[in-house]
Design a protein around this motif. Structure first.
Motif, PDB file in Angstrom:
ATOM      1  N   UNK A   5       0.845  -1.190   0.000  1.00 28.12           N
ATOM      2  CA  UNK A   5       0.000   0.000   0.000  1.00 28.12           C
ATOM      3  C   UNK A   5       0.878   1.237   0.000  1.00 28.12           C
ATOM      4  N   UNK A   6       0.864   1.957  -1.117  1.00 27.56           N
ATOM      5  CA  UNK A   6       1.702   3.129  -1.311  1.00 27.56           C
ATOM      6  C   UNK A   6       0.906   4.387  -1.004  1.00 27.56           C
ATOM      7  N   UNK A   7       1.560   5.334  -0.316  1.00 24.35           N
ATOM      8  CA  UNK A   7       0.896   6.606  -0.071  1.00 24.35           C
ATOM      9  C   UNK A   7       0.711   7.391  -1.357  1.00 24.35           C
ATOM     10  N   UNK A   8       1.661   7.268  -2.266  1.00 26.96           N
ATOM     11  CA  UNK A   8       1.607   8.017  -3.516  1.00 26.96           C
ATOM     12  C   UNK A   8       2.287   7.217  -4.610  1.00 26.96           C
ATOM     13  N   UNK A  82      -3.375  -4.255  -9.366  1.00 24.34           N
ATOM     14  CA  UNK A  82      -2.834  -2.938  -9.049  1.00 24.34           C
ATOM     15  C   UNK A  82      -3.969  -1.929  -9.203  1.00 24.34           C
ATOM     16  N   UNK A  83      -4.339  -1.282  -8.113  1.00 28.62           N
ATOM     17  CA  UNK A  83      -5.386  -0.265  -8.141  1.00 28.62           C
ATOM     18  C   UNK A  83      -4.712   1.099  -8.024  1.00 28.62           C
ATOM     19  N   UNK A  84      -4.809   1.894  -9.072  1.00 24.50           N
ATOM     20  CA  UNK A  84      -4.114   3.167  -9.140  1.00 24.50           C
ATOM     21  C   UNK A  84      -4.825   4.280  -8.394  1.00 24.50           C
ATOM     22  N   UNK A  85      -4.095   5.389  -8.236  1.00 19.37           N
ATOM     23  CA  UNK A  85      -4.602   6.529  -7.490  1.00 19.37           C
ATOM     24  C   UNK A  85      -5.379   7.514  -8.351  1.00 19.37           C
ATOM     25  N   UNK A  86      -5.891   8.517  -7.676  1.00 17.26           N
ATOM     26  CA  UNK A  86      -6.731   9.528  -8.302  1.00 17.26           C
ATOM     27  C   UNK A  86      -7.790   9.933  -7.300  1.00 17.26           C
ATOM     28  N   UNK A  87      -9.039  10.043  -7.730  1.00 10.14           N
ATOM     29  CA  UNK A  87     -10.116  10.395  -6.818  1.00 10.14           C
ATOM     30  C   UNK A  87     -10.759   9.140  -6.231  1.00 10.14           C
ATOM     31  N   UNK A  90     -14.617   8.548  -7.007  1.00  3.68           N
ATOM     32  CA  UNK A  90     -14.801   8.048  -8.374  1.00  3.68           C
ATOM     33  C   UNK A  90     -14.403   6.574  -8.464  1.00  3.68           C
ATOM     34  N   UNK A  91     -13.289   6.227  -7.828  1.00  4.63           N
ATOM     35  CA  UNK A  91     -12.810   4.847  -7.854  1.00  4.63           C
ATOM     36  C   UNK A  91     -13.808   3.904  -7.199  1.00  4.63           C
ATOM     37  N   UNK A  92     -14.258   4.242  -5.997  1.00  6.29           N
ATOM     38  CA  UNK A  92     -15.158   3.346  -5.280  1.00  6.29           C
ATOM     39  C   UNK A  92     -16.473   3.159  -6.027  1.00  6.29           C
ATOM     40  N   UNK A 120      -6.009   3.840  -4.397  1.00  9.32           N
ATOM     41  CA  UNK A 120      -5.966   2.380  -4.329  1.00  9.32           C
ATOM     42  C   UNK A 120      -5.594   1.876  -2.953  1.00  9.32           C
ATOM     43  N   UNK A 121      -4.869   2.685  -2.199  1.00 11.04           N
ATOM     44  CA  UNK A 121      -4.577   2.379  -0.792  1.00 11.04           C
ATOM     45  C   UNK A 121      -5.780   2.696   0.071  1.00 11.04           C
ATOM     46  N   UNK A 122      -6.441   3.809  -0.199  1.00  7.42           N
ATOM     47  CA  UNK A 122      -7.627   4.178   0.574  1.00  7.42           C
ATOM     48  C   UNK A 122      -8.695   3.091   0.524  1.00  7.42           C
ATOM     49  N   UNK A 123      -8.928   2.502  -0.652  1.00  5.16           N
ATOM     50  CA  UNK A 123      -9.999   1.505  -0.758  1.00  5.16           C
ATOM     51  C   UNK A 123      -9.614   0.163  -0.146  1.00  5.16           C
ATOM     52  N   UNK A 124      -8.354  -0.001   0.237  1.00  6.37           N
ATOM     53  CA  UNK A 124      -7.963  -1.222   0.955  1.00  6.37           C
ATOM     54  C   UNK A 124      -8.455  -1.206   2.394  1.00  6.37           C
TER      55      UNK A 124
END
Length: 239
Positions: A5-8, A82-87, A90-92, A120-124
């Motif tokens: 899980x990456x912060x960025x 791999x779940x990428x970052x962004x909003x 929107x992702x969820x 992608x880290x947030x949704x984990x």
């Protein structure tokens, strides 16, 4: 489970994923095929191409789930996710609408390696309540994958004592979350990551993190800190 899980995804002045690429390569199966989830950004093709270019340098093949008539089939056939970052909102919403929220959760709990960056880290986490993002879309609830039992605040930033800005600091916002929810929050600064299995959790990267709990002073955590105790926490939301 095997989570990274990456912060960025990108540090200032560096290429996409460059700071974490050796760790990502070690986390993913050699020569494997990764299902890339680009739903957090609007231009999904460009985002997938960017991820594919970065991971090709370490022998990993990327397939964007958004191009498939059934994105779940791509995830089911992949060697890693791999779940990428962004909003994050929107992702969820996209994960809910495609059925991927359940499919990804099932596959990761069966042992398929998972990489998340930012959103992608947030949704984990159990919910997305500790994201920094604006709710530009409205998902059907805030419940996420729940791969870890605690909350993460990606892109955590410290208050600047020299700033004249009178708004809330990140720490103050997270303390407000803790007033209504009894759940540890790991604030991961830029360049931090967390590696998790079912029995281990360890911080890594080039920067530290900050752990906030209800009724306790925040704790500073350096790279390498053992976080396995967080895997055993009991959590209460809306308390």
């Amino acid at each position: 489970m095997r989570l990274l899980l990456l912060s960025t995804s990108t540090l200032h002045g560096e290429d996409y994923l460059a700071y974490a690429l050796p760790t990502i390569a070690g986390h993913l199966p050699s020569g494997g095929r990764v299902a890339f989830v680009p739903y957090a950004l609007a231009d999904r093709d460009a985002y997938t191409a960017r991820a594919a270019t970065a991971l090709a340098s370490v022998g990993i093949t990327v397939q964007g789930v958004h191009r498939a008539s059934d994105p779940r089939a791509v995830v089911d056939a992949a060697d890693a996710i791999f779940v990428g970052g962004g909003n994050t909102f929107r992702l969820l919403r996209a994960l809910q609408r495609t059925g991927l929220l359940a499919t990804i959760g099932d596959r990761v709990r069966d042992g398929v390696p998972y990489v998340g960056s930012s959103a992608g880290t947030n949704v984990a986490c159990p919910t997305i309540r500790t994201t920094n993002d604006m709710p530009i879309t409205e998902p059907a609830g805030l419940t996420a994958l729940g791969l870890v039992p605690f909350q993460i605040n990606a892109h955590y930033v410290d208050a600047d004592p020299a700033s004249t800005h009178m708004g809330e600091t990140r720490e103050e916002r997270l303390e407000q979350f803790l007033e209504d929810n009894d759940v540890p929050v790991l604030g991961m600064r830029e360049g931090a990551w967390l590696e998790v299995t079912e029995t281990t959790a360890r911080l890594g990267g080039v920067s530290g993190s900050r752990l906030l709990r209800r009724g306790a002073e925040p704790v500073e955590l350096p790279p390498g800190a053992d976080m396995r105790d967080l895997l055993e926490v009991s959590t209460r939301y809306d308390t």
